[in-house]
Design a protein around this motif. Sequence first.
Motif, PDB file in Angstrom:
ATOM      1  N   GLU A   1       0.852  -1.187   0.000  1.00  0.00           N
ATOM      2  CA  GLU A   1       0.000   0.000   0.000  1.00  0.00           C
ATOM      3  C   GLU A   1       0.892   1.243   0.000  1.00  0.00           C
ATOM      4  N   ALA A   2       0.529   2.222  -0.802  1.00  0.00           N
ATOM      5  CA  ALA A   2       1.307   3.470  -0.812  1.00  0.00           C
ATOM      6  C   ALA A   2       0.399   4.553  -1.367  1.00  0.00           C
ATOM      7  N   ASP A   3       0.925   5.697  -1.669  1.00  0.00           N
ATOM      8  CA  ASP A   3       0.108   6.680  -2.375  1.00  0.00           C
ATOM      9  C   ASP A   3       0.941   7.424  -3.398  1.00  0.00           C
ATOM     10  N   GLU A   4       0.244   8.163  -4.229  1.00  0.00           N
ATOM     11  CA  GLU A   4       0.839   8.779  -5.414  1.00  0.00           C
ATOM     12  C   GLU A   4       2.105   9.602  -5.092  1.00  0.00           C
ATOM     13  N   ARG A   5       2.095  10.244  -3.910  1.00  0.00           N
ATOM     14  CA  ARG A   5       3.245  11.110  -3.594  1.00  0.00           C
ATOM     15  C   ARG A   5       4.542  10.324  -3.458  1.00  0.00           C
ATOM     16  N   LEU A   6       4.401   9.013  -3.206  1.00  0.00           N
ATOM     17  CA  LEU A   6       5.607   8.213  -2.992  1.00  0.00           C
ATOM     18  C   LEU A   6       6.201   7.662  -4.287  1.00  0.00           C
ATOM     19  N   VAL A   7       5.509   7.877  -5.407  1.00  0.00           N
ATOM     20  CA  VAL A   7       6.033   7.382  -6.685  1.00  0.00           C
ATOM     21  C   VAL A   7       7.372   8.065  -6.978  1.00  0.00           C
ATOM     22  N   GLY A   8       8.382   7.241  -7.269  1.00  0.00           N
ATOM     23  CA  GLY A   8       9.711   7.795  -7.523  1.00  0.00           C
ATOM     24  C   GLY A   8      10.564   7.887  -6.271  1.00  0.00           C
ATOM     25  N   GLN A   9      10.015   7.448  -5.129  1.00  0.00           N
ATOM     26  CA  GLN A   9      10.790   7.505  -3.878  1.00  0.00           C
ATOM     27  C   GLN A   9      11.254   6.114  -3.476  1.00  0.00           C
ATOM     28  N   LEU A  10      12.298   6.094  -2.665  1.00  0.00           N
ATOM     29  CA  LEU A  10      12.750   4.838  -2.083  1.00  0.00           C
ATOM     30  C   LEU A  10      12.068   4.687  -0.734  1.00  0.00           C
ATOM     31  N   VAL A  11      11.376   3.569  -0.540  1.00  0.00           N
ATOM     32  CA  VAL A  11      10.677   3.381   0.738  1.00  0.00           C
ATOM     33  C   VAL A  11      11.043   2.012   1.317  1.00  0.00           C
ATOM     34  N   PRO A  12      11.044   1.891   2.670  1.00  0.00           N
ATOM     35  CA  PRO A  12      11.307   0.584   3.264  1.00  0.00           C
ATOM     36  C   PRO A  12      10.020  -0.226   3.326  1.00  0.00           C
ATOM     37  N   VAL A  13      10.057  -1.422   2.814  1.00  0.00           N
ATOM     38  CA  VAL A  13       8.875  -2.297   2.850  1.00  0.00           C
ATOM     39  C   VAL A  13       9.258  -3.585   3.553  1.00  0.00           C
ATOM     40  N   ARG A  14       8.430  -3.956   4.546  1.00  0.00           N
ATOM     41  CA  ARG A  14       8.672  -5.205   5.258  1.00  0.00           C
ATOM     42  C   ARG A  14       7.954  -6.326   4.502  1.00  0.00           C
ATOM     43  N   VAL A  15       8.703  -7.373   4.178  1.00  0.00           N
ATOM     44  CA  VAL A  15       8.146  -8.443   3.353  1.00  0.00           C
ATOM     45  C   VAL A  15       7.329  -9.404   4.217  1.00  0.00           C
ATOM     46  N   GLU A  16       6.042  -9.556   3.860  1.00  0.00           N
ATOM     47  CA  GLU A  16       5.159 -10.422   4.657  1.00  0.00           C
ATOM     48  C   GLU A  16       4.782 -11.705   3.931  1.00  0.00           C
TER      49      GLU A  16
END
Length: 464
Positions: free
Chosen positions: A420-435
């Motif tokens: 889950e994310a939102d449009e503002r995060l497109v092009g950003q590096l984000v940490p995602v925990r793998v479930e």
Amino acid sequence: MNRVYIKTYGCQMNERDSEAVASQLVARGYRIVDREDEADVVLLNTCSVRDQAEQKAIGKMGYLARRKRENPSLVIGFMGCMAQNRGAELLERLPDVDLIVGTQRFHHVPDYLDQLTAPRDAGIPVPSSIVDIDEEAGSQNTIREHLTDRKRVSAFVSIMQGCNMACTFCIVPKTRGRERARPIEEIVREVEGLAAGGTREVTLLGQIVTSYGRGEIPERDGKSPFVQLLERVNGIEGIERIRFTSPHPRGFNADLVRAFRELPKLCECVHLPLQSGSDRMLRLMNRPYSRSKYLEIVNDLRRSVPHMYFSTDIIVGFPGETDDDFRQTIELFDEVGYDMAYIFKYSKRSGTPAATMEDQVPSEVKEARNRELLECLSRHSQRRNQALLGTTQEILVEGPARKGNGYTGRTRGNRVAFFEADERLVGQLVPVRVERATVSSLYGSMELVGMEETAGIGMRGITN
Ligand code: SAH
Ligand code: F3S
């Protein structure tokens, strides 16, 4: 008469060539449409690596030729590798084709379409068919325009054309010609432009990128021209990730191995085409390495970056391949434990040395070997993806997923992730925990702690 639809077959270089042609056409006043039935001009950018790819494009063109008989103003053309490989011969089978443009002449497509779509009553003679498969010095420098109609988080950049190797199965040296590099400065300028437009990841493309600039650009401090280029791209502000394809195993010298440790933006993900795990096959393929040399490269890279991701290309059923040869491929395949692989059944390409070799392998045997290796691959990919469960991965957010309402992006290891994310995060590096992990994808949720770090590239190394 100005709506163009381009259908692309084959590899990323073809995708990139199509995009450059599209952008040149837009500059000339044409409109690129996503639906074939809305187009006045349909161009097929073709692939010649295997027979199946050629047959698909020929079948498609047969269908377009039938449509053209009902609607004679429709303009239809072949571009790229098959156009180069077969040239005017294609007209014997498909006489309705208007345009055949080879791999060194893509940038002439706008001129040719101007001629082919000129109104018949304008007094300009409309040619019956145009065939242009000439060689052109400097044509590698013409694949540089990008479409700017949407934000492109990840972009392909062509750095060279052609291949001087002579793998006995491969048609590419014929379709793409000798190696020709683009100058470093031009590539850097293109990447800077992309970064300014919002691109965060670039994949440097060529048929044999590790040979980039060899013999033209001198080595510096023991660094090959390719590593010099990587260093320059690594220094470009705004770019967060660098990938490249396709390299050749023999290009993995100490300087490139070191680059994976020293250049923070260079993703720890290597495509290392193996083709076969049998030394006897490698010799017949004219691949200049042995299985032990190949493993040495893998081990060097793993020593440089322990959690390195590997992908490869394999050909099963090369002429003369015995069960024993194939076992050696499986063994090596298991030993490396690839994250991803492209497995091909050998396809005879006329004009290549392997096409006339004895002991061509029957198609049932190729099929069975293909299946066995695919099973192996799916075990490895699953295991490698499962190992990421519970870890936090740095994801470059590419955009909304095609299905559902989540977002998608990739890890540095090039694994696709959904979250889950939102449009503002497109092009950003984000940490995602793998479930959750399947053979091909990862599913997880964004971690909110540590978000302040996500603007930088400081998250390398959190993978393991
Ligand atoms: N370095 C090149 C490789 C070109 S072809 C590039 O990526 O541009 C890509 C892969 O197709 C090769 O690595 C090989 O595994 C496969 N291939 C090439 N010729 C083939 C043939 N005649 N039959 C089956 N597979 C082939
Ligand atoms: Fe083909 Fe071998 Fe070059 S696979 S593209 S001839 S390195």
